[in-house]
Write an enzyme that holds these catalytic residues in place. Structure first.
Site, PDB file in Angstrom:
ATOM      1  N   LYS A  99       0.511  37.232   6.054  1.00 46.86           N
ATOM      2  CA  LYS A  99      -0.241  36.005   6.346  1.00 46.86           C
ATOM      3  C   LYS A  99       0.585  35.062   7.217  1.00 46.86           C
ATOM      4  O   LYS A  99       1.800  35.197   7.343  1.00 46.86           O
ATOM      5  CB  LYS A  99      -0.589  35.268   5.033  1.00 46.86           C
ATOM      6  CG  LYS A  99      -1.574  35.989   4.131  1.00 46.86           C
ATOM      7  CD  LYS A  99      -2.973  35.971   4.688  1.00 46.86           C
ATOM      8  CE  LYS A  99      -3.968  36.599   3.743  1.00 46.86           C
ATOM      9  NZ  LYS A  99      -3.728  38.043   3.562  1.00 46.86           N
ATOM     10  N   SER A 114      -8.132  40.679   6.808  1.00 45.68           N
ATOM     11  CA  SER A 114      -8.005  39.223   6.839  1.00 45.68           C
ATOM     12  C   SER A 114      -7.176  38.717   8.011  1.00 45.68           C
ATOM     13  O   SER A 114      -7.109  37.509   8.243  1.00 45.68           O
ATOM     14  CB  SER A 114      -7.395  38.701   5.531  1.00 45.68           C
ATOM     15  OG  SER A 114      -6.017  38.969   5.493  1.00 45.68           O
TER      16      SER A 114
END
Length: 233
Positions: A191, A153
């Site tokens: 993230k 991701s």
């Protein structure tokens, strides 16, 4: 005030610079201070750097400069070039050749390796006793640890499955920084951090994944990305 070990280290570095013109290696500092690992040396250097007593010279793995005296906190002046050398460059060529810059040493320290972290859906970040050898030049001030990346991701940020994330331990981060976020006290993920009104948004760097939105009490910052290591097989 400096701790006893910080004071001992800065005096050792200064003595070695005066004697040889070369800062000591991490191994030499470890032995001189009777420390168990080079990680302890890295922590001492980071503390001295943060307090303005020493600085790392850029582009060299083994290059430290003492810039403040630990006894009275006065700056240490840099040595000026000799009058003869400054006045006439041919003096240097006619006499002994100038000293070549010392070859930098690739000092390596071991930092804790705490399992795997998700770059996808959150997974558990395992605490363990493993360690990862890392070139000291990759690490700045502060305490660091490593996590192995799992998932894709964050590939648009250049972070791939199997990479080792080098993380500076902190519980604060600015908007837009890449962080290790502990979600609901159980799962950790890598993230981009964004504050979205009263919520916390964890953004991926892959268009195939959606942002994750949580309440402010559901996310705890456990570190900021400081670097990456990648192994090629």
């Amino acid at each position: 005030m400096l701790t006893a070990k910080q004071h001992e280290l800065i005096r050792f570095i200064q003595q070695r610079l005066e004697e040889t013109g070369i800062s000591p290696s991490f191994e030499e500092m470890k032995e001189a201070l009777d420390l168990k690992s080079k990680s302890g040396v890295h922590r001492l250097i980071s503390a001295l750097e943060e307090r303005g007593f020493i600085r790392r010279l850029p582009n060299r793995a083994r290059a430290l400069e003492v810039i403040k005296n630990p006894e009275d906190s006065t700056p240490i002046p840099r040595a000026a070039p000799s009058v003869s050398a400054a006045a006439n460059d041919t003096v240097i060529g006619a006499g002994a050749a100038p000293k070549a810059a010392p070859e930098p040493a690739n000092d390596v320290i071991d930092i804790p390796l705490h399992g795997r972290i998700a770059a996808g859906a959150p997974i558990e970040a395992l605490e363990g006793q493993s360690s990862l050898p890392v070139p000291a030049a990759l690490l700045g001030p502060g305490e660091h640890y490593a996590l192995e990346v799992s998932g894709d991701s964050m590939i648009e940020a250049g972070i791939f499955d199997g990479d080792f994330a080098l993380v500076r331990r902190t519980n604060t981060a600015r908007d837009g920084e890449i962080v290790v976020a502990l979600v609901r006290g159980e799962e950790a993920t890598l993230k981009y951090l964004h504050k979205d009104g009263g919520l916390v948004r964890l953004d991926p760097a892959n268009a195939s994944y959606d942002p994750q939105v949580y309440g402010p009490d559901e996310v705890e910052v456990q570190g900021k990305l400081a670097g990456l290591l990648r192994r090629y097989h």
